[in-house]
Motif scaffolding. Structure first.
Motif, PDB file in Angstrom:
ATOM      1  N   GLU A  27       0.843  -1.186   0.000  1.00 40.83           N
ATOM      2  CA  GLU A  27       0.000   0.000   0.000  1.00 40.83           C
ATOM      3  C   GLU A  27       0.881   1.240   0.000  1.00 40.83           C
ATOM      4  OE1 GLU A  27      -2.411  -0.317   3.470  1.00 40.83           O
ATOM      5  OE2 GLU A  27      -0.758   0.045   4.853  1.00 40.83           O
ATOM      6  N   ALA A  80       0.397  10.294  -0.902  1.00 35.31           N
ATOM      7  CA  ALA A  80      -0.593  10.567  -1.950  1.00 35.31           C
ATOM      8  C   ALA A  80      -0.316  11.928  -2.565  1.00 35.31           C
ATOM      9  CB  ALA A  80      -2.007  10.539  -1.381  1.00 35.31           C
ATOM     10  N   LEU A 122       0.034   9.086   4.193  1.00 32.47           N
ATOM     11  CA  LEU A 122      -1.212   8.326   4.330  1.00 32.47           C
ATOM     12  C   LEU A 122      -1.288   7.549   5.635  1.00 32.47           C
ATOM     13  CD1 LEU A 122      -1.543   6.961   0.676  1.00 32.47           C
ATOM     14  CD2 LEU A 122      -2.865   8.799   1.746  1.00 32.47           C
ATOM     15  N   GLU A 145      -6.770   8.654   4.370  1.00 34.81           N
ATOM     16  CA  GLU A 145      -6.822   9.491   3.175  1.00 34.81           C
ATOM     17  C   GLU A 145      -6.905  10.961   3.557  1.00 34.81           C
ATOM     18  OE1 GLU A 145      -6.579   8.861  -0.018  1.00 34.81           O
ATOM     19  OE2 GLU A 145      -6.282   6.713   0.288  1.00 34.81           O
ATOM     20  N   GLN A 190      -8.542  16.479  -0.073  1.00 38.91           N
ATOM     21  CA  GLN A 190      -7.971  16.846  -1.369  1.00 38.91           C
ATOM     22  C   GLN A 190      -7.752  18.342  -1.514  1.00 38.91           C
ATOM     23  OE1 GLN A 190      -6.884  14.752  -4.020  1.00 38.91           O
ATOM     24  NE2 GLN A 190      -6.914  13.468  -2.199  1.00 38.91           N
TER      25      GLN A 190
END
Length: 222
Positions: A142, A146, A162, A166, A169
């Motif tokens: 994984e 990000a 991460l 998450e 954004q």
């Protein structure tokens, strides 16, 4: 990482990653020194105001997950802590440097990371750093990093770790002005300021460690 780390757990690990390099003589850290590192006002975003009631449960949780080691040397009553991210996640120094800065200061552009990782691990150039970011994004089983969507009006992409799940954004308001990011190496004035910051951090850690040792000494006569 499942389950995701809490904000306090991220701050603990990030602080240990930093102090392992910047104050090696005082590493591993006592509880007081770790608390001081977590609450440090320089190189932290956001600045936290933690106390032992918040710190101790988080250290216990990290120990249970194998991400933190508690050490008590023979003849000493002072318990100290060190991270185990390198062992548990099989990370090398450049990867630890990038993750540590992301954990301590949140999402950042490659230019910001290039400047801020200098004291933990000097990258050859910006491309060297970006290649490492790509490898952390493509990491198996994984990813650990990000790439975030650009905010309105922002030219450079940002990257986030991460370990806490998450990331959002977009952060901040759309009207927030973009700060210029330099991708050059720090100049003489930047080096002087960075050296002063490191000195202050080292002195704070030393004072915290001395206080912990004094408390342990006093406890022998109570």
């Amino acid at each position: 990482m499942h389950p995701p780390l809490t904000d306090v757990e991220v701050r603990i690990l990030g602080s240990l990653l930093e102090k392992e390099v910047t104050t090696p003589d005082n590493y591993p850290l006592s509880l007081n020194a770790l608390l001081a590192a977590c609450n440090q006002t320089t190189n932290r975003e956001p600045v936290m105001r933690l106390d032992e009631d918040a710190l101790v449960p988080a250290t216990v949780a990290l120990r249970r997950r194998g991400l933190l080691r508690q050490i008590q040397r023979a003849g000493s009553r002072v318990t100290k802590f060190e991270h185990r991210l390198d062992e548990e996640l099989r990370l090398v120094r450049p990867e630890l440097a990038v993750l540590g800065v992301l954990m301590l200061r949140g999402p950042q552009t490659p230019g910001e990371l290039y400047a801020r990782t200098e004291r933990l691990h000097p990258f050859a150039d910006l491309a060297d750093l970006e290649n490492l970011l790509d490898s952390l994004i493509a990491r198996e089983p994984e990813p650990l990093v990000a790439r975030l969507a650009r905010r309105p009006g922002q030219k450079e992409v940002r990257y986030a770790h991460l370990l806490a799940g998450e990331p959002a954004q977009a952060e901040g308001s759309a009207a927030e002005e973009e700060r210029p990011v330099s991708t050059r190496r720090a100049g003489p004035e930047d080096d002087r300021v960075a050296a002063l910051e490191r000195t202050v951090e080292e002195l704070r850690a030393e004072v915290a460690a001395l206080r912990a040792d004094l408390d342990a000494f006093r406890s022998q006569f109570q």
